[in-house]
Motif scaffolding. Structure first.
Motif, PDB file in Angstrom:
ATOM      1  N   ASN A   1      -1.992  10.875  -9.119  1.00 49.49           N
ATOM      2  CA  ASN A   1      -1.371  10.977  -7.601  1.00 49.49           C
ATOM      3  C   ASN A   1      -2.166  12.239  -7.180  1.00 49.49           C
ATOM      4  O   ASN A   1      -2.727  13.672  -7.500  1.00 49.49           O
ATOM      5  CB  ASN A   1       0.127  10.876  -7.621  1.00 49.49           C
ATOM      6  N   PRO A   2      -2.518  11.405  -5.549  1.00 50.94           N
ATOM      7  CA  PRO A   2      -3.539  12.401  -4.923  1.00 50.94           C
ATOM      8  C   PRO A   2      -3.195  13.584  -4.015  1.00 50.94           C
ATOM      9  O   PRO A   2      -2.217  13.561  -3.840  1.00 50.94           O
ATOM     10  CB  PRO A   2      -4.332  11.575  -3.731  1.00 50.94           C
ATOM     11  N   PRO A   3      -4.460  14.360  -4.079  1.00 51.34           N
ATOM     12  CA  PRO A   3      -4.007  15.811  -3.363  1.00 51.34           C
ATOM     13  C   PRO A   3      -3.702  15.454  -1.910  1.00 51.34           C
ATOM     14  O   PRO A   3      -5.084  15.312  -1.224  1.00 51.34           O
ATOM     15  CB  PRO A   3      -4.821  16.969  -3.889  1.00 51.34           C
ATOM     16  N   ILE A   4      -2.971  15.505  -1.613  1.00 47.67           N
ATOM     17  CA  ILE A   4      -2.313  15.303   0.108  1.00 47.67           C
ATOM     18  C   ILE A   4      -3.232  15.904   1.150  1.00 47.67           C
ATOM     19  O   ILE A   4      -3.958  15.263   2.192  1.00 47.67           O
ATOM     20  CB  ILE A   4      -0.942  14.377   0.137  1.00 47.67           C
TER      21      ILE A   4
ATOM     22  N   LEU B   1      -9.812   4.272 -18.226  1.00 52.15           N
ATOM     23  CA  LEU B   1      -9.677   5.465 -18.262  1.00 52.15           C
ATOM     24  C   LEU B   1      -7.898   5.396 -17.585  1.00 52.15           C
ATOM     25  O   LEU B   1      -8.250   4.869 -16.830  1.00 52.15           O
ATOM     26  CB  LEU B   1      -9.780   6.885 -18.427  1.00 52.15           C
ATOM     27  N   GLN B   2      -6.958   5.711 -17.736  1.00 54.49           N
ATOM     28  CA  GLN B   2      -5.640   4.845 -17.149  1.00 54.49           C
ATOM     29  C   GLN B   2      -4.653   6.310 -17.422  1.00 54.49           C
ATOM     30  O   GLN B   2      -4.540   7.210 -18.270  1.00 54.49           O
ATOM     31  CB  GLN B   2      -5.245   4.102 -18.022  1.00 54.49           C
ATOM     32  N   GLY B   3      -4.693   6.697 -16.316  1.00 54.00           N
ATOM     33  CA  GLY B   3      -3.005   7.611 -16.017  1.00 54.00           C
ATOM     34  C   GLY B   3      -2.167   6.372 -14.992  1.00 54.00           C
ATOM     35  O   GLY B   3      -2.092   5.060 -14.956  1.00 54.00           O
ATOM     36  N   TRP B   4      -0.916   7.154 -14.502  1.00 55.96           N
ATOM     37  CA  TRP B   4       0.109   6.556 -13.900  1.00 55.96           C
ATOM     38  C   TRP B   4       0.095   5.718 -12.598  1.00 55.96           C
ATOM     39  O   TRP B   4       0.452   4.795 -12.458  1.00 55.96           O
ATOM     40  CB  TRP B   4       1.230   6.986 -13.578  1.00 55.96           C
ATOM     41  N   TRP B   5      -1.410   6.498 -12.397  1.00 61.01           N
ATOM     42  CA  TRP B   5      -1.512   6.078 -10.646  1.00 61.01           C
ATOM     43  C   TRP B   5      -2.447   4.782 -10.937  1.00 61.01           C
ATOM     44  O   TRP B   5      -3.205   3.401 -10.143  1.00 61.01           O
ATOM     45  CB  TRP B   5      -2.368   6.773  -9.824  1.00 61.01           C
ATOM     46  N   SER B   6      -2.577   4.201 -12.479  1.00 62.60           N
ATOM     47  CA  SER B   6      -3.684   3.151 -12.188  1.00 62.60           C
ATOM     48  C   SER B   6      -2.854   1.674 -12.194  1.00 62.60           C
ATOM     49  O   SER B   6      -3.445   0.335 -12.081  1.00 62.60           O
ATOM     50  CB  SER B   6      -4.263   2.765 -13.657  1.00 62.60           C
ATOM     51  N   THR B   7      -1.333   1.826 -12.823  1.00 69.12           N
ATOM     52  CA  THR B   7      -0.936   1.376 -12.679  1.00 69.12           C
ATOM     53  C   THR B   7      -0.084   0.119 -11.260  1.00 69.12           C
ATOM     54  O   THR B   7      -0.315   0.809 -10.498  1.00 69.12           O
ATOM     55  CB  THR B   7       0.567   1.001 -13.278  1.00 69.12           C
ATOM     56  N   GLN B   8       0.373  -1.350 -11.509  1.00 73.36           N
ATOM     57  CA  GLN B   8       0.832  -1.445 -10.009  1.00 73.36           C
ATOM     58  C   GLN B   8       2.325  -0.636  -9.291  1.00 73.36           C
ATOM     59  O   GLN B   8       2.849  -0.082 -10.152  1.00 73.36           O
ATOM     60  CB  GLN B   8       1.398  -3.116 -10.405  1.00 73.36           C
ATOM     61  N   GLU B   9       1.437  -0.371  -8.248  1.00 71.55           N
ATOM     62  CA  GLU B   9       2.435  -0.002  -7.094  1.00 71.55           C
ATOM     63  C   GLU B   9       3.977  -0.029  -7.695  1.00 71.55           C
ATOM     64  O   GLU B   9       4.572   0.709  -7.662  1.00 71.55           O
ATOM     65  CB  GLU B   9       2.276   0.249  -5.729  1.00 71.55           C
ATOM     66  N   ALA B  10       4.087  -1.456  -7.263  1.00 70.45           N
ATOM     67  CA  ALA B  10       5.781  -1.781  -7.033  1.00 70.45           C
ATOM     68  C   ALA B  10       6.576  -1.457  -8.603  1.00 70.45           C
ATOM     69  O   ALA B  10       7.752  -1.524  -8.221  1.00 70.45           O
ATOM     70  CB  ALA B  10       5.187  -3.558  -6.910  1.00 70.45           C
TER      71      ALA B  10
END
Ligand SMILES: *Cc1c(COP(=O)(O)O)cnc(C)c1O
Length: 422
Positions: free
Chosen positions: A300-303, A269-278
């Motif tokens: 994006n993680p809960p800081i 399963l994917q979301g926007w934090w699965s893709t390359q950071e760059a």
């Protein structure tokens, strides 16, 4: 061993690893502090945490959205600040480990990739005393794939008259019946009996049978030494609010072995934090694969939840698992000996294996014909000893080596002795 408070204090003074108790908030009891043996359920709060989380709050106040890049610990790549320490903790390589979500969520995300049943091989092997959440998770996965959970999930029981599963028996089961097993999912340390399984041997047996080996390390991470990479574990997940002291409901970890992290054939399963950071902010419609465990991230993680994990991992780095585990063996063996004495003549026993190779810190005391909930409440209220009851008949004591002392062990054993005398 007879109960002797002075000896317990002397053991503390002479111990090779000084306690870090003063760095934690221990619940108050009377004029002093409780003896806290419930760190396997919820670890204590590090005193440094308020300031540590305060940094994130201050940065948000000061910087707003710019904190993603400009914060003291920039939020955008926050999860990568935890990577090396988390990898050290479980014996993984940095690219094999990620901190994200909660434990049961990670179990499901891992099973999306690693439970792919076929007509010939569809079963999931768990222990009969699996933690309920794990049991529900695997049953729902089997049902999701169209199988009957009652036959797809195989629950291994200990031998008659024994409380803990033997690793050898699991290995033997896999050798004999493993051809229909798709996934083995066991607790590295069982939450009820406190037994530590032979993760390397069972993983090997799972592989020989053609199955995937996944491990729930909720009670193992921060408790025992782990070598997940060397042991060829396929995947694992753990929470960080037990031995890792990162706070109630705090974030979990996940491990995926190097041999799988870059496998494009794995469903995910994917979301926007699965893709390359760059290239994340090019807002492209498809994921650009990442060749690390990061690719299992979704959001994006809960800081404010990541910060306590980061602080905790720093503390574990400072002490190091080998020294911590060595102290855990000393403390828990001391408590074991004290319990031996206390339980003589009572319908009660420690069901956790005595051999420190087969357990971590936790000792589970099984009491016949006793309301363990009531006894646990009396330990806490009348003696300031925090333990926790697990129905139907067990009280768990975890002498967590970061903050529990030999003197605490003496307190726990004396309190239990007094309550059992009636
Ligand atoms: C504590 C524990 C859990 C808790 O799951 P969460 O998703 O963190 O609520 C699950 N499995 C095991 C084996 C545990 O010990």
């Amino acid at each position: 061993m007879t109960l002797n408070e002075a000896d317990a204090r002397a053991f503390d003074t002479g111990d090779a690893l000084p306690t870090r108790r003063a760095e934690f908030f221990v619940p108050p009891y009377g004029e002093g502090e409780a003896a806290y043996f419930a760190g396997n359920s919820l670890g204590l709060q590090p005193r440094a945490l308020r300031d540590f989380v305060g940094t994130e709050l201050d940065d948000w106040a000061r910087l707003g959205v710019e904190g993603h890049l400009e914060a003291t610990r920039p939020w955008l790549g926050y999860h990568s600040l935890l990577r090396d320490s988390a990898a050290r903790l479980v014996g993984g390589r940095p690219e094999e480990v990620v901190v994200m979500n909660s434990l049961t969520v990670n179990l499901h995300l891992m099973m999306v990739s690693f439970y792919r049943p076929t007509a010939d091989r569809w079963q999931i092997l768990i222990e009969d005393t699996a933690f309920p959440s794990d049991s529900y998770a695997v049953r729902s996965q089997a049902a999701f794939h169209g199988y009957d959970p009652d036959t797809a999930v195989v629950r291994l029981r200990p031998r008659p008259g024994e409380a803990a599963l033997r690793s050898d028996d699991i290995v033997a089961y896999l050798a004999e019946h493993g051809s229909t097993v798709a996934l083995v999912l066991l607790g590295g340390v069982n939450y009820y009996s406190g037994e530590l399984l032979d993760i390397a041997a069972i993983t090997r047996a799972a592989h020989e049978a053609g199955a995937i080996a996944g491990w729930d390390l909720a009670h193992a991470a921060g408790n025992v030494e782990l070598r997940l990479h060397d042991w060829d574990v396929d995947w694992a997940a753990w929470c960080s609010y037990k031995y890792l002291n990162a706070g109630p409901g705090s974030l979990a970890g996940a491990f995926v072995h190097e041999q799988h992290v870059a496998d494009p054939a794995l469903p995910k399963l994917q979301g926007w934090w699965s893709t390359q950071e760059a290239t994340r902010f090019r807002m492209e419609p498809t994921v650009t694969p990442v060749a690390t465990a990061d690719s299992w991230q979704l959001s994006n993680p809960p800081i404010f939840a990541m910060a306590p994990v980061l602080l905790s991992l720093q503390m574990f780095d400072e002490v190091g698992m080998p020294a911590l585990r060595a102290k855990s063996r000393r403390l828990s063996s001391f408590l074991y000996d004290l319990f031996d004495d206390v339980l003589v003549g009572h319908a009660a026993r420690v069901i956790t294996p005595r051999d420190t190779a087969r357990r971590g810190s936790q000792l589970s005391v099984q009491l016949d014909d006793t309301d363990v909930g009531k006894l646990t409440a009396r330990l806490r209220e009348e003696h300031g000893v925090y333990a926790d009851a697990r129905q139907p008949d067990v009280i768990r004591f975890a002498p967590v080596p970061l903050y529990v002392t030999h003197h605490d062990c003496w307190r726990a054993a004396s309190a239990l002795a007094e309550l059992l005398r009636g």
